[in-house]
Each structure stands twice: as structure tokens, then as C-alpha cells.
Write an enzyme that holds these catalytic residues in place. Structure first.
Site, PDB file in Angstrom:
ATOM      1  N   HIS A 132      18.799  -8.778  11.912  1.00 44.34           N
ATOM      2  CA  HIS A 132      17.693  -8.814  11.086  1.00 44.34           C
ATOM      3  C   HIS A 132      16.725  -7.379  11.284  1.00 44.34           C
ATOM      4  O   HIS A 132      15.625  -7.558  10.817  1.00 44.34           O
ATOM      5  CB  HIS A 132      16.763  -9.834  11.727  1.00 44.34           C
ATOM      6  CG  HIS A 132      17.036 -11.340  11.013  1.00 44.34           C
ATOM      7  ND1 HIS A 132      16.653 -11.695   9.744  1.00 44.34           N
ATOM      8  CD2 HIS A 132      17.671 -12.407  11.399  1.00 44.34           C
ATOM      9  CE1 HIS A 132      17.294 -12.977   9.707  1.00 44.34           C
ATOM     10  NE2 HIS A 132      17.686 -13.393  10.402  1.00 44.34           N
ATOM     11  N   LYS A 190       1.221  -9.237   6.839  1.00 44.25           N
ATOM     12  CA  LYS A 190       2.552  -9.138   7.685  1.00 44.25           C
ATOM     13  C   LYS A 190       2.272  -8.618   8.975  1.00 44.25           C
ATOM     14  O   LYS A 190       1.047  -8.307   9.154  1.00 44.25           O
ATOM     15  CB  LYS A 190       3.499  -8.460   6.876  1.00 44.25           C
ATOM     16  CG  LYS A 190       3.183  -6.821   6.616  1.00 44.25           C
ATOM     17  CD  LYS A 190       4.535  -5.972   5.879  1.00 44.25           C
ATOM     18  CE  LYS A 190       4.217  -6.289   4.481  1.00 44.25           C
ATOM     19  NZ  LYS A 190       5.567  -6.934   4.264  1.00 44.25           N
ATOM     20  N   ARG A 191       3.365  -8.822   9.853  1.00 47.17           N
ATOM     21  CA  ARG A 191       3.201  -8.636  11.154  1.00 47.17           C
ATOM     22  C   ARG A 191       2.598  -7.040  11.252  1.00 47.17           C
ATOM     23  O   ARG A 191       3.170  -6.101  10.647  1.00 47.17           O
ATOM     24  CB  ARG A 191       4.241  -8.746  11.976  1.00 47.17           C
ATOM     25  CG  ARG A 191       4.394  -8.319  13.402  1.00 47.17           C
ATOM     26  CD  ARG A 191       5.506  -8.672  14.226  1.00 47.17           C
ATOM     27  NE  ARG A 191       6.901  -8.322  13.388  1.00 47.17           N
ATOM     28  CZ  ARG A 191       7.584  -7.396  13.585  1.00 47.17           C
ATOM     29  NH1 ARG A 191       7.341  -6.527  14.456  1.00 47.17           N
ATOM     30  NH2 ARG A 191       8.705  -7.031  12.687  1.00 47.17           N
ATOM     31  N   LYS A 201       7.870 -14.232  -2.101  1.00 50.29           N
ATOM     32  CA  LYS A 201       6.965 -15.021  -2.617  1.00 50.29           C
ATOM     33  C   LYS A 201       5.931 -14.629  -3.371  1.00 50.29           C
ATOM     34  O   LYS A 201       5.450 -15.367  -4.466  1.00 50.29           O
ATOM     35  CB  LYS A 201       6.225 -15.606  -1.219  1.00 50.29           C
ATOM     36  CG  LYS A 201       7.192 -16.349  -0.202  1.00 50.29           C
ATOM     37  CD  LYS A 201       6.742 -16.363   1.268  1.00 50.29           C
ATOM     38  CE  LYS A 201       7.576 -16.603   2.356  1.00 50.29           C
ATOM     39  NZ  LYS A 201       6.931 -16.173   3.584  1.00 50.29           N
ATOM     40  N   LYS A 239       5.510  -1.024   9.150  1.00 53.74           N
ATOM     41  CA  LYS A 239       5.161  -1.725   8.107  1.00 53.74           C
ATOM     42  C   LYS A 239       4.043  -0.903   7.393  1.00 53.74           C
ATOM     43  O   LYS A 239       3.639  -1.247   6.331  1.00 53.74           O
ATOM     44  CB  LYS A 239       4.888  -3.178   8.456  1.00 53.74           C
ATOM     45  CG  LYS A 239       5.997  -3.920   8.853  1.00 53.74           C
ATOM     46  CD  LYS A 239       5.394  -5.196   9.328  1.00 53.74           C
ATOM     47  CE  LYS A 239       6.759  -6.120   9.595  1.00 53.74           C
ATOM     48  NZ  LYS A 239       7.710  -6.549   8.631  1.00 53.74           N
ATOM     49  N   THR A 273      10.357 -11.204   3.267  1.00 52.28           N
ATOM     50  CA  THR A 273      10.446 -12.283   2.354  1.00 52.28           C
ATOM     51  C   THR A 273       9.125 -12.482   1.798  1.00 52.28           C
ATOM     52  O   THR A 273       9.071 -13.166   0.716  1.00 52.28           O
ATOM     53  CB  THR A 273      10.743 -13.779   3.156  1.00 52.28           C
ATOM     54  OG1 THR A 273       9.891 -13.642   4.377  1.00 52.28           O
ATOM     55  CG2 THR A 273      12.199 -13.637   3.650  1.00 52.28           C
TER      56      THR A 273
END
Length: 831
Positions: free
Chosen positions: A375, A566-567, A678, A572, A674
Site C-alpha cells: 500500500h 485525509k490523514r 467516493k 498529501k 479511495t
């Protein structure tokens, strides 16, 4: 309710209860109905005085009663048919709330609605009584939960294995802009969904024991001890209620509650040291890994999961199968990331020491039974455990790892003679002052399949991250692009949009998301566009009401809802988003009459407790929000909101309400993502980099329906040697102005220098994740986005095309590929 409606509801209820084998028992409405009996007998109180929590538990247990016979029948069918079974091992299962999801998948909506009306229940208040299960953190755990949903819906004989954490990662609050972590005691009240199975307990042996010294638990070498794994089962309901699989979670316990002799001598704390040590294994998800004690606990947690799960599944296998040679034909074990990679030496130990097989046979069976999903491409996330810990806790496993490595390196030396560098890179042991076991290498060597989770990720995994192992075993590597379940993320989370879609094309999309392609021509249908816009506004209004109640923030649903959830992590790039907003803010300060689209920017996500830079980014977001709120020049035009304690139930509210989804990771660093999927299936438009599954999403819907920007993964790598963030600061006025505004203290007037570490990251230390390299491109994509939003019809067309092309990103498709390509498992319909 009219008499006719009551009769109709009663018929629906009766048919559903009969389907699930409940006979003449009613859900509610009589003293002997399920709900009424649970309300009275579970708590021994007058139902009239029951509070919201008691009513939630009674309702949830009534739903569990309905599914229980089908749950038992599912397992009985598997025992009788003896199919190949799939076991999914994961340290995380971010399942969220179960009540509404189980009602949806059981098709019990009319039953629940009838009960709510009949008992005059506050449904939303009742649902809020269920905490999000604290069993995961982010995408890894949520993916695992989606996969379990799809396995059950596809009627695959499957089971999930995880840990029953007493506390989740943490509950996040914000004080003076800073993240504060508090215990997430999600099991404070009884969980009506879990069933303890103490008769299936497993005893796990460790090569040390524990004692209390100075108030701290310390390992004592040379004194082996035993930890007991007690399983707790949760139902996993496939859509339609045909198959109900199991998620089995292990809780740690000591064989004996305490040492009576030690207690009798007055050493009260020492008497329970063994119990404290055992129960600490599953006390908390992700112990603080900034200390060696926290890392050691994580290591033992991973072994505990693996050892309990393999003992359990081998025991189940041996009940129906006597031939060890058939193991790969009857069992497929999927390792969700490197966390369960100890399954390789543990399965070898079972086959060598308990089954008494020879090495070659045991190794062949192990590799054909295990499969591994990678991952991450981040080096720090590819786990490596000190050899010393194996020596102390798992010496037999270390012997097995050494022997596997000896044979592996012999194979490499034969095939690539004289390539000592390759030998060192392939080795399961990383040499150095402190020797480590490379768990990703262990997982790849000990399995028959290694898959990435998006096309770009799988390619980089093969060609960069573990290139030498991919050269050695090219046929083992494959891609399985992630997906999400449309039941939770569209049908349940966004009823208005789901209803609009169903009215247009029928409800077949719920289990075959590819049918959303039928919506493509409806992008040019005015009535359908209007329906999609109404559904979006309804979701935004509903979310605005929740934000006001939960966060005390007033947001305007007529503004653009622009979200990044998100985290919190440097790659990110929440910081890049902050820089974009700072530029937009500066423009309005310099030109108050500038025509802009009113916008609300939402952030949500947690930073690891020891990740100080990520916590500083949260602080900056909150200070930015406070400053913008206090500036009359931008009132009603810009607003920033950080939503604390982000979780699945929050995502179910926020994602349907989103107009713009930010997927802005540095290209080549996001494995898949992911949340991007969504947002897509809920009609948000994506502004993002060419990274992870966003690339495939844009390919499916057409790049003209996305707002892509920034360097590609190849360009990121190619510019490493010469990239200079200072150049952007010197030559891009808006970049310089935004940074100067942050570092001047404009957003921190009473906290001088608080954001200085961000200057260090962005300018002094080279801006590793290339925020400044992509900022101008980001702003240009943002300009195009705002220009489109001014044309509601054009925006709606692109939103519909995104929805129509999201079918590929269903977890049903992903799991079907795992089943056919990796597991070789087939559906086993329940009788």
C-alpha cells in the site's frame, strides 16, 4: 399512518422476517416483539424511562436477532460445502457505524421506518448513540471494510481477521488551533454487534515474560509466557442479506487474572503485571512509535494478530481436511500491507514444527497460500523490525527467516553472478549498526502474489521500490486498483442522489456499479441535471446544519464546498492547499472589488501524535480560518473550516456535500487513494495531480472533466537534482507574497515564530514534496474550476459524467479481480 399503509408495512415486515428465518416474531409493536423485549430485559428497566442509548442498543440487538439465523446458516453452508475460503488479515478495519449499514444491506429500511413511526423514535438521535468503531485510522482500514462488504455481497466464503482495540487511534479536539489527542474509548458501553467466542480462544507463546519496574512494564528474558487471544465476531452483511460473513477480532488476555502468591505478599501491582502486559497488546490502535517501547508493542501486536488468526484458520481447515497438500486449494490468505507479514515465518513454523513437513514442502505450501498487498512507496512505511526483537521474542521465527534468506540469496547469486549490490538489496536482512528484518521483502519472498493498488503505484513498485525482487519473480507482481462500496458511500450516504439515479436507470447499479454508465447521455438531459443539482444542494444544506450543531460554524450551502479530507501528511500536501488559499486571500486584500465565486474550504484529518510538522499544519489551517473570519474584506467570499475528529460517519455527511475534491499529493507518492473515488461517485469534481487512482479516474471520465495540474511522477524524479524552491520564491510574486504573509506573523500575531519550521521545510531544506513547484499550476487549475462553476449547467454535465464513469471504482470489481486472479475463489451461495 393510514390503515392501508399500516397493512402494507406489516406485509413488508412479515416477508422480510420470514426471509431471515424469524418466523412469526415481530420486530416491534407487541410486548413480545424483538425491540420491546430487548428494551425491557437487557437493562431491566421500565421501557418508558429508557434513554437514547438503551433504545439504540435494543434496536441494534433486534436487527442482530434478525440476521443471526442467516449468519449461522452462512457458516453452516461453508462447513458443509468445504469451499476454498479467503482470510483477509489486516491491522485495521475502519468499519464506521453498523446499524444503518446493516439495515440497508438487509433491506430492512421499511421495517426500521415502520418501527420508528410506531414507537415515535428520534431516529437521528438514536443513530448518534453508536460510536464509530475504533478499529482503524485511514484509507487502509476503510479499504479493508469496503472489501469485506464486497466479499459478502459477491457471496464469497471469506472472513476478516483483525484486533479488537479497546481504544481507537485517538479522539481529536482543537485547542488554540492545535490538535489535542484524547482517548477514544469506543467500547465504553456494550457493543451490541459483537459476539464473544471464548470457546475458540488461542494461546500464543512468547519467549519472555513481563514484570513491573519503576512503574513500567519490562520484558524479562528467558522466562517464556503465554498470551490468550479471545475472539469477538461481528457480522458482515452482504447486500440483500443472502450472505453474512464474519469479521473476527482478537482481544488479548492473560491465562490467569493475577499471581495469587505475589498478591498475598502485598505486591499488588506486580501480581497483575502479566495481565497488564497481555491486555496492553490490544489496548490501543497505533501506539506512539516515536519510542522503542511503542515500536516494540506494535511488533508484538502484529505477531499476536498473525499467530491467533493462523491458529484459528488452520484449526478450521483441519476439521474438514486431513491432507496438508490441499492447503492452497482450500485457503487463500491475503496480507493487507506489511503489518501481517509475520504470517510467512508463522505459517512455516506451523508446517515444519506441528505438521512435521519437510522444508521444501512447507515452503511450497506457504507461498501458494499467502498473497501480499503493498500500500505504500514511502520507505519509512515499509516496515523493518530489529533482529534483536526477533531474538528476544520470536527466536524460532528468526531461524526460519535466516533459512529463507540463505536460500533466497543463493538463488540471486546464481542468477545474477557478481551483483553484490542486488544481493544486499534483495536480502531479508538489512545490515548496519542495528540489523533489521525487511518485512516487505519477507512478504514478497513468501507469497505467490504481490499487488499494488493503482496502475501507477504497481508500476513504481515493480520498477523502483522493489525492482530487484520484481526482476527475480516477475510473474508474481500485478495490479488491483482499489475500489469502494457503493452501498455505504452512495446508497446510504447520499439518499437524494441515489434516488435520482434509481429513478433514471433502475436500482441495478447498487450491485453492478458499471450500470452508472447509462447516465452518460443524461448529462444533456435538463430534468436529470436539475435533479442532480437538487440532490447536491440537499446534501450541502444537511451538512451545513450538522456543522453548525457539531462545530459551531456557520457555512453557506450556496458557496462552493471545496474539500480536502485525509490523514495529515507532508506528501498529501495540505500545506499546498493552504498556500493556494493564502494567495486567494491576498488577491482579495489587494483588490476588494475582485469578482470571485464565494467559497468554503473544508479540511479534516488527524496527524500522528508524534508527527510535529503535520500538527503544525493543522495549527496553520486553524489560524488561517480565524484570520479570514475576522477580516471584513473577505466576509461571505472566503471561509476556512477545519472539521475535528474526522471519521467514517463524518465522511458520510461531508462527501455527498462536496463540490470540489482536492487530490493533490506529490506525484508518485499516493498509492491509490479511495476518498477520490467516493467524491467522484457523489458528483464532486476533482482538482488534483496525476497520482494514484486519480489518473485512472481521469482516464475513465476524460481529463476534460477533471482539473489536473502539476508535475508528473517522472518529472518529480527527474527534477530532484536541480529543483530549487528559492527560484519560485524569487520569481513568482504571488508565491512570495503568500509565504511572506505566513512568516510575517499575519496569521499568528500573538505567537511570534510559530510557523518558522514551515519556512525551514519549504525554503531551507529544499521543499522535498515540491509544494512550490506545483503552486502556480494549482492556481491555474483553480481559475478554470471557478470559471466553470459560474455555468451551473456546464458544471452539472461534468459532475454527471464523473458519476457515470465511476463504475470501475467499486470494491465489487476489485474483489472480483482478487477472487479470480489471486485467490482462485468462487462464490458459495448460502442455502
Amino acid at each position: 399512518m393510514t390503515t392501508t399503509r399500516r397493512r402494507s408495512a406489516a406485509r413488508d415486515t412479515s416477508a422480510l422476517l420470514k426471509q431471515y428465518g424469524c418466523g412469526p416474531i415481530e420486530f416491534t409493536g407487541t410486548d413480545n416483539a424483538l425491540y420491546e423485549r430487548h428494551l425491557l430485559f437487557d437493562n431491566a428497566i421500565d421501557p418508558a424511562s429508557a434513554g437514547a442509548r438503551e433504545r439504540y442498543e435494543a434496536f441494534a440487538r433486534s436487527v442482530r436477532d434478525i440476521l443471526s439465523q442467516r449468519w449461522v446458516r452462512t457458516e453452516r453452508t461453508y462447513e458443509r460445502a468445504n469451499p476454498k475460503r479467503v482470510y483477509y488479515l489486516s491491522m485495521e478495519f475502519l468499519i464506521g457505524r453498523s446499524l444503518t449499514n446493516n439495515i440497508t444491506n438487509l433491506l430492512l429500511d421499511p421495517v426500521a421506518k415502520h418501527a420508528v413511526e410506531q414507537k415515535d423514535l428520534d431516529w437521528l438521535g438514536l443513530v448518534e448513540e453508536e460510536p464509530d468503531a475504533g478499529l482503524g485510522n485511514g484509507g487502509l482500514g476503510r479499504l479493508a471494510a469496503c472489501f469485506l462488504d464486497s466479499m459478502a455481497t459477491l457471496q464469497l466464503p471469506a472472513m476478516g481477521y483483525g484486533l479488537r482495540y479497546e481504544y481507537g487511534i485517538f479522539s481529536q479536539t482543537i485547542q488554540n488551533g492545535w490538535q489535542i489527542e484524547r482517548p477514544d474509548n469506543w467500547l465504553r458501553r456494550p457493543d451490541p454487534w459483537e459476539v464473544a467466542r471464548p470457546q475458540d480462544k488461542v494461546e500464543i507463546k512468547l519467549n519472555c515474560s513481563f514484570e513491573v519496574q519503576g512503574g513500567t512494564l519490562r520484558a524479562v528474558l528467558g522466562q517464556p509466557t503465554t498470551v490468550v487471544g479471545v475472539p469477538f465476531d461481528r457480522p458482515v452483511v452482504g447486500f440483500g442479506g443472502k450472505t453474512i460473513n464474519t469479521l473476527r477480532l482478537w482481544a488479548a488476555a492473560a491465562p490467569d487474572a493475577f499471581d495469587f502468591q505475589v498478591f498475598s505478599h502485598g505486591e499488588f501491582v506486580s501480581a497483575v503485571a502479566e495481565r497488564l502486559a497481555a491486555e496492553s497488546l490490544t489496548r490501543v490502535l497505533y501506539p506512539d512509535d516515536s519510542t522503542s517501547l511503542g515500536q516494540g508493542l506494535r511488533f508484538v501486536q502484529e505477531y499476536f494478530l498473525v499467530a491467533c488468526s493462523l491458529a484459528d484458520l488452520v484449526r478450521r481447515y483441519r476439521l474438514r481436511n486431513n491432507d496438508w497438500d490441499a492447503l492452497p486449494q482450500k485457503i487463500a490468505i491475503q496480507l493487507n500491507d506489511t503489518h501481517p507479514a509475520l504470517a510467512v515465518p508463522e505459517l512455516m513454523r506451523i508446517l515444519l514444527d506441528e505438521a512435521r513437513l519437510d522444508w521444501d514442502k512447507a515452503w511450497d505450501l506457504t507461498r501458494r497460500t499467502l498473497a501480499y498487498t503493498n500500500h505504500t512507496l514511502l520507505p519509512e512505511a515499509l516496515e523493518k523490525w530489529p533482529v534483536a526483537w526477533f531474538e528476544m521474542l520470536l527466536p524460532r521465527h528468526l531461524e526460519i527467516v535466516y533459512e529463507v534468506n540463505r536460500r533466497l540469496l543463493g538463488e540471486v547469486q546464481t542468477r545474477f553472478q557478481g551483483d553484490d549490490g542486488r544481493v544486499a538489496r534483495v536480502s531479508l536482512i538489512e545490515e548496519g549498526p542495528t540489523r533489521h528484518v525487511r518485512m516487505a521483502n519477507v512478504a514478497i519472498a513468501g507469497s505467490h502474489s504481490t499487488n499494488g493498488v493503482a496502475a501507477i503505484h504497481s508500476n513504481l513498485l515493480r520498477t523502483v521500490t522493489v525492482r530487484d525482487l520484481a526482476d527475480l519473480y516477475p510473474d508474481r507482481f500485478n495490479n488491483k486498483t482499489n475500489g469502494v462500496t457503493p452501498r455505504r458511500w452512495l446508497l446510504l450516504a447520499n439518499p437524494a442522489l441515489a434516488g435520482t439515479i434509481t429513478a433514471a436507470i433502475g436500482d441495478g447499479w447498487i450491485t453492478d456499479l458499471g450500470q452508472l454508465a447509462k447516465l452518460t447521455p443524461l448529462a444533456d438531459d435538463r430534468a436529470f441535471r436539475d435533479g442532480v443539482r437538487r440532490a447536491k444542494h440537499e446534501a450541502k444544506s444537511r451538512f451545513a446544519e450538522w456543522v453548525a450543531a457539531a462545530c459551531g460554524q456557520t457555512v453557506d450551502p450556496d458557496t462552493v464546498f471545496d474539500n480536502q479530507v485525509k490523514r495529515i501528511h507532508e506528501y498529501k500536501r495540505q500545506l499546498l492547499n493552504v498556500l493556494r488559499i493564502a494567495v486567494l486571500y491576498n488577491r482579495l486584500r489587494e483588490n476588494p472589488s475582485l469578482e470571485t465565486v464565494p467559497r468554503t474550504f473544508f479540511f479534516a484529518g488527524k496527524a500522528a501524535p508524534a508527527y510535529q510538522l503535520a500538527k503544525l499544519v493543522i495549527k496553520l489551517i486553524n489560524n488561517l480560518a480565524l484570520t479570514i473570519d475576522g477580516d471584513p474584506a473577505v466576509h461571505g467570499r472566503l471561509k476556512v473550516v477545519f472539521v475535528p475528529d474526522y471519521c467514517v460517519s463524518q465522511a458520510e455527511r461531508l462527501i455527498p456535500a462536496t463540490d470540489v475534491s482536492n487530490q493533490i499529493s506529490t506525484a508518485g507518492y499516493e498509492a491509490s487513494g479511495t476518498s477520490n473515488m467516493k467524491f467522484m461517485m457523489n458528483g464532486a469534481l476533482t482538482i488534483g495531480t496525476r497520482d494514484g487512482a486519480t489518473i485512472e479516474m481521469a482516464e475513465a471520465a476524460g481529463e476534460e472533466n477533471f482539473f489536473l495540474f502539476g508535475l508528473t511522477a517522472d518529472q518529480v524524479v527527474g527534477s530532484r537534482g536541480w529543483y530549487s524552491p528559492g527560484w519560485h520564491y524569487d520569481h513568482e510574486p504571488e508565491t512570495r507574497a503568500a509565504l511572506d504573509l505566513i512568516f510575517s506573523g499575519h496569521f499568528s500575531p500573538n505567537e511570534a515564530g510559530v510557523f518558522a519550521p514551515l519556512r525551514d521545510v519549504l525554503l531551507t531544506r529544499g521543499d522535498f514534496y515540491m509544494h512550490l513547484a506545483d503552486l502556480t499550476s494549482y492556481l491555474e487549475a483553480d481559475r478554470r474550476l471557478c470559471e466553470l462553476y459560474r455555468d451551473p449547467d456546464a458544471w452539472a454535465r461534468k459532475a454527471i459524467r464523473n458519476i457515470a464513469h465511476s463504475g470501475k471504482f467499486s470494491s465489487d470489481r476489485t474483489i472480483a479481480e482478487y477472487a479470480s486472479d489471486i485467490w482462485k475463489a468462487k462464490p458459495c451461495p448460502v442455502e
